[in-house]
Design an enzyme around this catalytic site. Structure first.
Site, PDB file in Angstrom:
ATOM      1  N   HIS A  59      -1.487  -1.374  -4.211  1.00 31.69           N
ATOM      2  CA  HIS A  59      -2.659  -1.002  -3.396  1.00 31.69           C
ATOM      3  C   HIS A  59      -2.902   0.646  -3.103  1.00 31.69           C
ATOM      4  O   HIS A  59      -1.932   1.090  -2.522  1.00 31.69           O
ATOM      5  CB  HIS A  59      -2.961  -1.904  -2.006  1.00 31.69           C
ATOM      6  N   MET A 104     -11.487  -6.153   5.840  1.00 33.36           N
ATOM      7  CA  MET A 104     -10.368  -5.087   6.724  1.00 33.36           C
ATOM      8  C   MET A 104     -10.075  -5.483   8.103  1.00 33.36           C
ATOM      9  O   MET A 104     -11.217  -6.132   8.810  1.00 33.36           O
ATOM     10  CB  MET A 104     -11.159  -3.716   6.890  1.00 33.36           C
ATOM     11  N   ASP A 138      -6.878  -6.537   4.605  1.00 34.12           N
ATOM     12  CA  ASP A 138      -6.317  -5.211   4.579  1.00 34.12           C
ATOM     13  C   ASP A 138      -5.973  -4.728   6.071  1.00 34.12           C
ATOM     14  O   ASP A 138      -7.147  -4.449   6.565  1.00 34.12           O
ATOM     15  CB  ASP A 138      -6.978  -4.401   3.669  1.00 34.12           C
ATOM     16  N   MET A 161     -12.211   4.548   0.097  1.00 32.23           N
ATOM     17  CA  MET A 161     -12.812   4.794   1.414  1.00 32.23           C
ATOM     18  C   MET A 161     -13.471   5.977   1.381  1.00 32.23           C
ATOM     19  O   MET A 161     -13.136   6.780   1.959  1.00 32.23           O
ATOM     20  CB  MET A 161     -11.577   4.499   2.462  1.00 32.23           C
ATOM     21  N   SER A 197       0.757  -1.155   0.055  1.00 32.48           N
ATOM     22  CA  SER A 197      -0.102   0.000  -0.041  1.00 32.48           C
ATOM     23  C   SER A 197       0.828   1.281  -0.075  1.00 32.48           C
ATOM     24  O   SER A 197       1.777   1.549   0.976  1.00 32.48           O
ATOM     25  CB  SER A 197      -0.891   0.010   1.137  1.00 32.48           C
ATOM     26  N   HIS A 218      -8.670   1.340  -3.332  1.00 36.55           N
ATOM     27  CA  HIS A 218      -9.396   0.958  -2.107  1.00 36.55           C
ATOM     28  C   HIS A 218     -10.253   2.236  -1.849  1.00 36.55           C
ATOM     29  O   HIS A 218      -9.546   3.290  -1.198  1.00 36.55           O
ATOM     30  CB  HIS A 218      -8.622   0.623  -1.020  1.00 36.55           C
ATOM     31  N   ASP A 267      -4.814   3.628  -1.497  1.00 34.92           N
ATOM     32  CA  ASP A 267      -5.850   4.004  -0.358  1.00 34.92           C
ATOM     33  C   ASP A 267      -6.480   5.267  -0.476  1.00 34.92           C
ATOM     34  O   ASP A 267      -5.608   6.287  -0.333  1.00 34.92           O
ATOM     35  CB  ASP A 267      -5.302   3.842   1.301  1.00 34.92           C
ATOM     36  N   MET A 271      -8.884   8.250   0.325  1.00 34.93           N
ATOM     37  CA  MET A 271      -9.597   8.605   1.729  1.00 34.93           C
ATOM     38  C   MET A 271     -10.243   9.904   1.438  1.00 34.93           C
ATOM     39  O   MET A 271      -9.552  10.894   1.010  1.00 34.93           O
ATOM     40  CB  MET A 271      -8.662   8.526   2.925  1.00 34.93           C
TER      41      MET A 271
HETATM   42  C1  DX5 Z   1      -6.028   1.409   5.896  1.00 39.07           C
HETATM   43  C2  DX5 Z   1      -5.889   1.120   4.738  1.00 39.07           C
HETATM   44  C3  DX5 Z   1      -4.822   0.066   4.596  1.00 39.07           C
HETATM   45  C4  DX5 Z   1      -3.714   0.526   5.156  1.00 39.07           C
HETATM   46  C5  DX5 Z   1      -2.537  -0.550   5.433  1.00 39.07           C
HETATM   47  O1  DX5 Z   1      -7.185   2.318   5.989  1.00 39.07           O
HETATM   48  O2  DX5 Z   1      -6.943   0.404   3.906  1.00 39.07           O
HETATM   49  O3  DX5 Z   1      -4.627  -0.323   3.306  1.00 39.07           O
HETATM   50  O4  DX5 Z   1      -2.749   1.444   4.183  1.00 39.07           O
HETATM   51  O5  DX5 Z   1      -1.659  -0.164   6.072  1.00 39.07           O
HETATM   52  P1  DX5 Z   1      -1.092  -1.331   7.230  1.00 39.07           P
HETATM   53  O6  DX5 Z   1      -0.488  -2.403   6.363  1.00 39.07           O
HETATM   54  O7  DX5 Z   1       0.347  -0.278   7.751  1.00 39.07           O
HETATM   55  O8  DX5 Z   1      -1.885  -1.701   8.431  1.00 39.07           O
HETATM   56 ZN    ZN Z   2      -6.628  -0.333   2.063  1.00 39.45          ZN
END
Ligand code: DX5
Ligand code: ZN
Length: 231
Positions: A38, A142, A180, A73, A13, A71, A40, A42
């Site tokens: 990956h 998750m 994840d 979010m 990620s 991903h 993320d 947000m």
């Molecule tokens: C959290 C993200 C994850 C995160 C994973 O909201 O969706 O993908 O970046 O990071 P680690 O592996 O450090 O938990």
């Molecule tokens: Zn993620």
């Protein structure tokens, strides 16, 4: 480059990488044998953090041929799906909690031409995503509360991961079962034993700047499928 494991894939990620030096992080992930990246996304609304949008996805796309696992979010994922697909996302993963009509959201995401995944937060039951399973390319469970990298793996999601595995097997589905959050050499084995096939790793991939070494340790733990003691 280390051999890829068919069936079980490792996706660093970029949230845990140095945003000012993403090109280097991408190269390190590639030469460490990452199977995908990956990303993320947000929005500061669905989760209490803000990361990046389609512009960054586009910049990453220019630097790599690895599959980009996006991903989302974000609230109202259907609204932005086209932009993330157009920026170069290969798989668009939305949260079932973020939409009033997950079936319609799958349709909207699918219409972009992307592969489609659905994610559930740690406290969301598998039943919230199960009815969609046959129409998905990925189910993402998750194992931390979404919003931040570097959190501790929540072992209480393991029964749900097993439930997802059983259901996908019953359906004869080849969808990825993604885990994840908090995946480390200590926790990856338990997730593998519970049936995960797609392992997102943030902090544990980039920590110490030794990405190839980190990914090798993660792969070894996944291959071993232990320690099962976690649950
Ligand atoms: C959290 C993200 C994850 C995160 C994973 O909201 O969706 O993908 O970046 O990071 P680690 O592996 O450090 O938990
Ligand atoms: Zn993620």
């Amino acid at each position: 480059m280390p051999a890829r494991r068919p069936g079980r894939r490792l996706a660093p990620s970029l949230l845990s990488a140095d945003f000012a030096d993403l090109a280097q992080a991408i190269r390190a992930a590639e030469s460490g044998g990452a199977d995908a990246l990956h990303l993320d996304v947000m929005d500061g609304h669905f989760v209490p953090n803000i990361s990046f949008g389609p512009a960054l996805v586009r910049a990453v796309r220019r630097r790599t041929a690895l599959p980009l696992d996006i991903h989302l979010m974000i609230t109202d994922p259907g609204r932005y799906a086209g932009a993330f697909r157009e920026a170069g996302g290969d798989t668009l993963v939305f949260h079932v909690e973020a939409t009033a009509d997950p079936v319609a959201t799958v349709r909207e995401l699918r219409a972009t031409g992307a592969a489609v995944g659905a994610a559930i937060r740690p406290d969301t039951p598998y039943g919230a995503v199960g009815p969609l399973a046959a129409s998905l390319d990925q189910i993402l469970v998750m194992s931390v509360h979404p919003g931040f990298s570097g959190q501790r793996f929540l072992p209480e999601v393991l029964p749900k991961l097993r439930e997802a595995r059983r259901h996908l097997d019953e359906l004869g589905s080849a969808a990825d079962l993604s885990i994840d959050g908090g995946i480390t050499p200590e926790t990856a084995g338990a997730a593998a034993a519970a049936g995960a096939t797609f392992f997102v790793c943030g902090n544990s991939a980039f920590v110490g700047g030794v990405v190839a070494e980190n990914l090798a340790r993660l792969r070894a733990a996944i291959d071993e499928g232990g320690p099962r003691a976690l649950r």
